[in-house]
Design a protein around this motif. Structure first.
Motif, short mmCIF file in Angstrom:
data_model
loop_
_atom_site.label_atom_id
_atom_site.label_comp_id
_atom_site.label_asym_id
_atom_site.label_seq_id
_atom_site.Cartn_x
_atom_site.Cartn_y
_atom_site.Cartn_z
N LEU A 1 -81.46 37.89 -19.79
CA LEU A 1 -82.74 38.42 -19.31
C LEU A 1 -82.67 39.93 -19.09
CD1 LEU A 1 -83.77 35.64 -16.74
CD2 LEU A 1 -84.61 35.95 -19.08
N VAL A 2 -81.58 40.40 -18.50
CA VAL A 2 -81.44 41.83 -18.23
C VAL A 2 -81.35 42.61 -19.54
CG1 VAL A 2 -79.89 43.59 -17.28
CG2 VAL A 2 -80.44 41.56 -15.93
N LEU B 1 -85.27 41.76 -3.37
CA LEU B 1 -84.53 42.83 -4.02
C LEU B 1 -85.32 43.55 -5.12
CD1 LEU B 1 -80.94 41.28 -4.22
CD2 LEU B 1 -81.88 42.84 -2.51
N PRO B 2 -86.05 42.86 -6.00
CA PRO B 2 -86.83 43.60 -7.01
C PRO B 2 -87.87 44.53 -6.40
CG PRO B 2 -86.57 41.32 -7.67
CD PRO B 2 -86.07 41.41 -6.27
N PHE B 3 -88.47 44.14 -5.27
CA PHE B 3 -89.46 45.00 -4.63
C PHE B 3 -88.79 46.26 -4.06
CE2 PHE B 3 -91.52 40.85 -4.53
CZ PHE B 3 -92.79 41.17 -5.00
N LEU B 4 -87.61 46.10 -3.47
CA LEU B 4 -86.87 47.25 -2.98
C LEU B 4 -86.49 48.18 -4.14
CD1 LEU B 4 -84.48 45.43 -0.47
CD2 LEU B 4 -86.40 46.91 0.13
N ALA B 5 -86.01 47.57 -5.22
CA ALA B 5 -85.63 48.35 -6.40
C ALA B 5 -86.83 49.09 -6.97
CB ALA B 5 -85.01 47.44 -7.45
N LEU B 6 -88.00 48.46 -6.91
CA LEU B 6 -89.22 49.06 -7.44
C LEU B 6 -89.56 50.35 -6.68
CD1 LEU B 6 -91.38 48.48 -9.59
CD2 LEU B 6 -92.75 47.40 -7.80
N ILE B 7 -89.38 50.32 -5.36
CA ILE B 7 -89.64 51.52 -4.54
C ILE B 7 -88.72 52.66 -4.98
CG2 ILE B 7 -89.52 52.48 -2.21
CD1 ILE B 7 -90.25 49.65 -1.18
N VAL C 1 -82.27 45.92 -12.60
CA VAL C 1 -81.22 46.58 -11.83
C VAL C 1 -80.93 45.83 -10.54
CG1 VAL C 1 -80.73 48.67 -10.48
CG2 VAL C 1 -81.55 48.86 -12.82
N ALA C 2 -81.97 45.24 -9.94
CA ALA C 2 -81.80 44.53 -8.68
C ALA C 2 -80.79 43.39 -8.77
CB ALA C 2 -83.15 43.98 -8.20
N VAL C 3 -80.60 42.84 -9.96
CA VAL C 3 -79.65 41.71 -10.10
C VAL C 3 -78.45 42.03 -10.98
CG1 VAL C 3 -81.50 40.01 -9.75
CG2 VAL C 3 -80.89 40.70 -12.07
N SER C 4 -78.44 43.23 -11.59
CA SER C 4 -77.35 43.51 -12.54
C SER C 4 -76.57 44.76 -12.23
CB SER C 4 -77.91 43.64 -13.96
OG SER C 4 -78.66 44.83 -14.10
N GLY C 5 -77.09 45.63 -11.38
CA GLY C 5 -76.40 46.88 -11.14
C GLY C 5 -76.75 47.93 -12.17
N GLY C 6 -75.99 49.02 -12.17
CA GLY C 6 -76.33 50.19 -12.98
C GLY C 6 -75.85 50.10 -14.41
N ILE C 7 -76.49 49.27 -15.19
CA ILE C 7 -76.14 49.13 -16.61
C ILE C 7 -77.00 50.09 -17.42
CG2 ILE C 7 -76.14 47.57 -18.60
CD1 ILE C 7 -75.58 45.30 -16.66
N GLY C 8 -76.36 51.00 -18.12
CA GLY C 8 -77.08 51.97 -18.93
C GLY C 8 -76.91 51.73 -20.42
N PHE C 9 -77.66 52.50 -21.20
CA PHE C 9 -77.55 52.58 -22.66
C PHE C 9 -78.15 51.39 -23.41
CE2 PHE C 9 -73.98 55.31 -21.24
CZ PHE C 9 -74.45 56.51 -21.75
N ILE C 10 -78.42 50.25 -22.74
CA ILE C 10 -79.09 49.14 -23.45
C ILE C 10 -80.47 49.59 -23.93
CG2 ILE C 10 -80.11 46.85 -23.17
CD1 ILE C 10 -77.17 46.65 -23.34
N GLY C 11 -81.19 50.32 -23.06
CA GLY C 11 -82.51 50.81 -23.42
C GLY C 11 -82.48 51.91 -24.46
N LEU C 12 -81.34 52.52 -24.68
CA LEU C 12 -81.20 53.53 -25.73
C LEU C 12 -80.84 52.88 -27.06
CD1 LEU C 12 -80.89 56.66 -26.43
CD2 LEU C 12 -78.45 56.28 -26.05
N LEU C 13 -79.83 52.01 -27.03
CA LEU C 13 -79.32 51.40 -28.26
C LEU C 13 -80.31 50.43 -28.88
CD1 LEU C 13 -75.65 50.70 -27.09
CD2 LEU C 13 -76.36 52.41 -28.76
N GLY C 14 -80.92 49.56 -28.05
CA GLY C 14 -81.80 48.52 -28.57
C GLY C 14 -82.91 49.05 -29.46
N PRO C 15 -83.77 49.98 -28.95
CA PRO C 15 -84.86 50.49 -29.78
C PRO C 15 -84.39 51.25 -31.01
CG PRO C 15 -85.28 50.91 -27.45
CD PRO C 15 -83.87 50.42 -27.55
N HIS C 16 -83.29 52.01 -30.90
CA HIS C 16 -82.81 52.76 -32.06
C HIS C 16 -82.34 51.83 -33.18
CE1 HIS C 16 -82.83 57.11 -31.27
NE2 HIS C 16 -82.83 56.76 -29.99
N ILE C 17 -81.59 50.81 -32.81
CA ILE C 17 -81.15 49.85 -33.83
C ILE C 17 -82.35 49.11 -34.41
CG2 ILE C 17 -79.77 47.78 -34.24
CD1 ILE C 17 -77.91 48.74 -31.98
#
Length: 337
Positions: free
Chosen positions: A70-71, A124-130, A258-274
């Motif tokens: 899901l993340v 947690l998602p509401f806190l993360a949203l803020i 992020v609220a359930v997975s932590g600071g995972i980066g680059f998925i949003g960069l790689l996915g659309p480019h590929i």
């Protein structure tokens, strides 16, 4: 005719990616500290297996696998939206500091709440949203220049600067923490999927169910943005309203992930480019293909990270960064922004 060929190509790509994701999912169920053969996994899935195997598979492995799935989907879609809205191929929730803002809000709450064990994951998602919206507003103000609007280069550099500042603040916060709280922050910063239970799946799923259809519905609007503001306005698009809707969707998806997975980066960069390399630039094709690529990337990263070291694991965020960071530098070098 060309549109029909593109649609057929997208359909075939989606089917192939779905099969790959399913294969990685099956492999992930066989990966972990406690050994289970493929036959034991299948037996347990269909009601057999010992109580211990049932506990390992359904209470430990499957929730984590579903969250990774899901993340990966959510972060890739958020990245595609941000790239479309900003017309900047370097945009990504992690690189722009949105994930850091969301994570800071969650971390601050967890380390300052003495009753955090009883905290509902739904909060947690509401806190993360803020935190994510606060970061997005700061980045917008830093990147905006009067009479010139948003510069792509300033947007990326502002995000990188904000993320660095937030990470430094988290280090300061850890100085006086007890070992358990320190481990939590370290785990979050590394991008380990820490919310690995069914209650976190339930907390994340409604956000994606509501927001992803909106992203797909607005896909053609992202195509209009790519033509430039003047052309988009000439076509009757209410730029500011549409841009705000899409930004809210992207930030909210990122925050929930992020609220359930932590600071995972680059998925949003790689996915659309590929995805654009596979199916072209149209966002009605890019968004669903990006989603499956993100799922495959994060599932694979989590599985490999759990299997490389004995009695330990490499966080999924670290595994993704091994690929994502060099690719980001490559794109930055090519950028003319």
């Amino acid at each position: 005719m060309f549109h029909r060929k593109r649609t057929i190509r997208t359909t075939i790509t989606l089917i192939v990616l779905a099969l790959i994701a399913f294969g990685v999912l099956l492999l992930s169920m066989n990966t972990g500290f406690s050994k289970m053969s493929p036959l034991e996994v299948l037996s347990t899935l269909f009601g057999g297996g010992t109580p211990k195997q049932h506990l390992i598979l359904f209470e430990f492995r499957l929730p984590r696998i579903v969250i990774a799935l899901l993340v990966g989907i959510g972060l890739a879609i958020a990245g595609a939206i941000l790239q479309g809205v900003s017309r900047n191929g370097l945009a990504d929730p992690g690189i722009l500091g949105i994930n850091s803002g969301a994570g800071l809000a969650v971390v601050l709450y967890v380390v300052t709440n003495p009753q955090r064990e009883s905290t509902s994951p739904m909060l947690l998602p509401f806190l993360a949203l803020i935190g994510a919206f606060a970061a997005a507003i700061i980045i917008y103000l830093m990147a905006y220049k009067r009479h010139k609007g948003i510069s792509s280069a300033r947007l990326v550099l502002s995000g990188i600067a904000l993320a660095a500042g937030i990470n430094a603040l988290m280090i300061v916060l850890t100085i006086r923490l007890d070992p358990n709280e320190f481990n939590f922050i370290a785990t979050w910063q590394a991008g380990s999927i820490w919310g690995s239970s069914w209650k976190f799946v339930i907390a994340l799923l409604p956000w994606l169910i509501v927001l992803i259809p909106i992203a797909l519905w607005k896909a053609r609007q992202l195509d209009v943005f790519s033509l430039g503001d003047a052309t988009a306005t000439g076509l009757g698009s209410h730029l500011n309203i549409q841009r705000m809707i899409l930004l809210v969707v992207a930030v909210a998806i990122s925050a929930a992930c992020v609220a359930v997975s932590g600071g995972i980066g680059f998925i949003g960069l790689l996915g659309p480019h590929i995805a654009r390399r596979l199916v072209g630039p149209r966002y009605e094709h890019v968004i669903p293909v990006s989603a499956l690529i993100g799922a495959v990337l994060l599932l694979t990263a989590d599985m490999v990270g759990r299997s490389l070291l004995q009695n330990s694991e490499i966080p999924a965020g670290v595994m993704v960064a091994i690929i994502g960071a060099p690719y980001f530098l490559y794109l930055l070098a090519r950028s003319k922004a």
